[in-house]
Design a protein around this motif. Sequence first.
Motif, mmCIF file in Angstrom:
data_model
loop_
_atom_site.group_PDB
_atom_site.id
_atom_site.type_symbol
_atom_site.label_atom_id
_atom_site.label_comp_id
_atom_site.label_asym_id
_atom_site.label_seq_id
_atom_site.Cartn_x
_atom_site.Cartn_y
_atom_site.Cartn_z
ATOM 1 N N ARG A 266 0.828 -1.220 0.000
ATOM 2 C CA ARG A 266 0.000 0.000 0.000
ATOM 3 C C ARG A 266 0.854 1.258 0.000
ATOM 4 N N GLY A 267 0.482 2.212 -0.892
ATOM 5 C CA GLY A 267 1.186 3.496 -0.932
ATOM 6 C C GLY A 267 2.407 3.493 -1.827
ATOM 7 N N ARG A 268 2.754 2.313 -2.387
ATOM 8 C CA ARG A 268 3.959 2.240 -3.209
ATOM 9 C C ARG A 268 3.659 2.464 -4.693
ATOM 10 N N ASP A 269 4.736 2.703 -5.459
ATOM 11 C CA ASP A 269 4.632 2.772 -6.917
ATOM 12 C C ASP A 269 4.071 1.429 -7.400
ATOM 13 N N PRO A 270 3.059 1.450 -8.284
ATOM 14 C CA PRO A 270 2.463 0.180 -8.733
ATOM 15 C C PRO A 270 3.492 -0.799 -9.299
ATOM 16 N N ARG A 271 4.551 -0.259 -9.940
ATOM 17 C CA ARG A 271 5.525 -1.158 -10.564
ATOM 18 C C ARG A 271 6.303 -1.961 -9.529
ATOM 19 N N GLU B 186 2.050 5.013 -19.774
ATOM 20 C CA GLU B 186 1.944 6.007 -18.696
ATOM 21 C C GLU B 186 1.243 5.351 -17.520
ATOM 22 N N ILE B 187 1.656 5.632 -16.322
ATOM 23 C CA ILE B 187 0.909 5.123 -15.165
ATOM 24 C C ILE B 187 -0.303 6.036 -14.964
ATOM 25 N N PRO B 188 -1.511 5.477 -14.998
ATOM 26 C CA PRO B 188 -2.695 6.331 -14.846
ATOM 27 C C PRO B 188 -2.834 6.837 -13.407
ATOM 28 N N ASN C 262 -1.538 -8.015 -14.138
ATOM 29 C CA ASN C 262 -2.369 -7.118 -13.345
ATOM 30 C C ASN C 262 -2.063 -5.659 -13.702
ATOM 31 N N LEU C 263 -0.766 -5.326 -13.758
ATOM 32 C CA LEU C 263 -0.379 -3.950 -14.065
ATOM 33 C C LEU C 263 -0.657 -3.615 -15.530
ATOM 34 N N ASP C 264 -0.401 -4.571 -16.446
ATOM 35 C CA ASP C 264 -0.763 -4.347 -17.861
ATOM 36 C C ASP C 264 -2.231 -3.940 -17.944
ATOM 37 N N SER C 265 -3.079 -4.655 -17.198
ATOM 38 C CA SER C 265 -4.513 -4.367 -17.311
ATOM 39 C C SER C 265 -4.832 -3.021 -16.658
ATOM 40 N N ALA C 266 -4.207 -2.717 -15.521
ATOM 41 C CA ALA C 266 -4.448 -1.416 -14.887
ATOM 42 C C ALA C 266 -3.953 -0.266 -15.769
ATOM 43 N N PHE C 267 -2.864 -0.494 -16.502
ATOM 44 C CA PHE C 267 -2.280 0.577 -17.325
ATOM 45 C C PHE C 267 -2.924 0.644 -18.720
ATOM 46 N N GLY C 268 -3.891 -0.259 -18.970
ATOM 47 C CA GLY C 268 -4.612 -0.223 -20.250
ATOM 48 C C GLY C 268 -3.811 -0.746 -21.436
ATOM 49 N N ILE C 269 -2.826 -1.615 -21.170
ATOM 50 C CA ILE C 269 -1.977 -2.100 -22.280
ATOM 51 C C ILE C 269 -2.018 -3.627 -22.412
ATOM 52 N N ALA C 270 -3.016 -4.259 -21.754
ATOM 53 C CA ALA C 270 -3.045 -5.729 -21.739
ATOM 54 C C ALA C 270 -3.075 -6.325 -23.143
ATOM 55 N N ASP C 271 -3.689 -5.615 -24.097
ATOM 56 C CA ASP C 271 -3.803 -6.170 -25.459
ATOM 57 C C ASP C 271 -2.748 -5.600 -26.396
ATOM 58 N N LYS C 272 -1.750 -4.913 -25.823
ATOM 59 C CA LYS C 272 -0.765 -4.239 -26.695
ATOM 60 C C LYS C 272 0.657 -4.785 -26.526
ATOM 61 N N ILE C 273 0.800 -5.871 -25.773
ATOM 62 C CA ILE C 273 2.143 -6.417 -25.528
ATOM 63 C C ILE C 273 2.675 -7.035 -26.836
ATOM 64 N N GLU D 62 -5.668 -1.706 -7.019
ATOM 65 C CA GLU D 62 -6.388 -0.447 -7.173
ATOM 66 C C GLU D 62 -5.337 0.655 -7.087
ATOM 67 N N VAL D 63 -5.298 1.507 -8.138
ATOM 68 C CA VAL D 63 -4.312 2.590 -8.179
ATOM 69 C C VAL D 63 -5.031 3.909 -7.927
ATOM 70 N N LYS D 64 -4.472 4.718 -7.015
ATOM 71 C CA LYS D 64 -5.015 6.065 -6.773
ATOM 72 C C LYS D 64 -3.843 7.020 -6.637
ATOM 73 N N GLY D 65 -3.901 8.153 -7.333
ATOM 74 C CA GLY D 65 -2.783 9.113 -7.268
ATOM 75 C C GLY D 65 -1.480 8.461 -7.699
ATOM 76 N N LYS D 66 -1.553 7.577 -8.715
ATOM 77 C CA LYS D 66 -0.403 6.848 -9.272
ATOM 78 C C LYS D 66 0.272 5.933 -8.238
ATOM 79 N N ARG D 67 -0.396 5.655 -7.141
ATOM 80 C CA ARG D 67 0.160 4.789 -6.093
ATOM 81 C C ARG D 67 -0.778 3.600 -5.862
ATOM 82 N N ILE D 68 -0.275 2.565 -5.226
ATOM 83 C CA ILE D 68 -1.128 1.405 -4.911
ATOM 84 C C ILE D 68 -2.025 1.768 -3.723
#
Length: 519
Positions: A45-50, A416-418, A74-85, A439-445
């Motif tokens: 919690r509170g860390r950079d998602p990566r 980009e990290i949303p 999980n992060l691919d899907s949160a960052f909206g790139i799951a279908d772009k790898i 769950e990402v909020k303010g670019k943090r976990i």
Amino acid sequence: MTKIVIDPVTRIEGHLKIEAVVENGEVKDAQSSGMLFRGIETILRGRDPRDAQRYTQRICGVCPTSHSTAATLNLDSAFGIADKIPDNGRLMRNLILGAAHIADHTLHFYHLAALDYVDVTAIARYDGNDPTLKSVKEFAQRGELGPFVPRYEGDYRLSTEGNIQALAHYVKAFEMRRKAQELAAIFGGKLPHNCTIVPGGVAEVPTVDKIASFLWKLNEIRDFIDSVYIPDVLSVAEAYSDYFTVGAGCGQLLSYGSFDLDGSNPDLTRRQRLVQQGTTSTNLNADALDTSKIAEYVKHSWYDESTSGRHPTSGETKPHINKNGGYSWIKAPRYDGKVFEVGPLARMMVSYANGNAEAKALVDSVLEHFKASPGAMFSVLGRHAARALYTKLVADAMPAWLLQLKPGEPAYIDYEIPDEATGMGLVDAARGALGHWVEVKGKRIANYQCVVPSTWNFSPRDDNDQPGPVEQALIGTKIKDESNPFEIVRIVRSFDPCIACAVHLVTPKGTDLGKYRVS
Ligand code: NFE
Ligand code: MG
């Protein structure tokens, strides 16, 4: 009535306690308890998602590759790139994970489970010239048979030659595991805890040299799987065929599938995978995966009652030590409110139910060999056979992935990290269905939840008091000698427990791992 307490169960990963109430030679009740807590989810919690890719790998030294894969999906899907790898990224992820699964299953059969069926004292009668076996014999003659003993002594049925050959393969399997780890490191950078499976793809490039070196090692491992691992599982199964009727469990199987054959569908529950996702049961119906049906219960786990019954997207890890009615640090995940087993058996049988031709041919070949019906797979031996067949299925698929790699083309895309997002990563780890949610909020976990294979299999009772899969597999088992309950450990080990994963913890320094209590 006797209560048998095995604490800890040895030759597994992590700290598991099993309690079994035995009456008239039969297990009437059983409890599975995870005995330590760390709380990796809370640390995130509170860390950079990566950071999730790095931190969740530290849940476990055995299956970190699976955690890196689940975290990254999980992060691919949160960052909206799951279908772009890029395909190179997808293929190298498959190759790294495939190598890790091979290493894991070889480890489980030879170094953790097979010894339950092998009389290691047979080495005293060895008269061959293999230097390693000669030195094992010398140790045995001095009464030094660790790490093979102490253990519950079983009803050993292999011939002297069979036992000695099993020990020779135990030694050979170390080399194969090392080779499989080296394989994973070719594209993973290092093992354990690879550093190249990252959101966006893989931080490594395919080269002709790496492809050739991978193929060379892989072929040696495939030869071992075909000529040693599968024949050994069949030999054990022939000698102990009654274990096709022992340890059936809950009869319901859940798989997230593994190895994306096509990365274009952003929905991981509908991806084309080498091994299918979904559920099945003893009726062999193929049911589609619906992750909204997953919830974790804590009535009997040492977590705050208010967090019970939640879907992982709103799950919380709030410890409540010594809670009334609690007996485990493992939560109780349920699917549609029901108890599900996960693991290689689930992968093979969900694939079987979905008409996966390779999976079906492999499972049917074993069933024909033993003149058995698919129901026999729901057993101790069914789990061992499924694990070996799955290992072959994956190893045989890997050369084609290698040949699809395109040197010189990208393996990674930037992103980009949303500010705000939610993500879900689903993959089958070696031991079964592994889900990560973020769950990402303010670019943090803001919240991170892992629902892990051994959490499913070793779960305690849920809020409806339904026993977990292993508890159900134990109840009804016949025990010949209550002071030597080898039947219990054979059942427990067939699930390949990893309690470090199940409670997301490490063993703190100073814990006594050598204490047995049998009462
Ligand atoms: Ni620690 Fe793990 C695997 C995960 S859990 S071994 O495979 O995820 O049972
Ligand atoms: Mg969890």
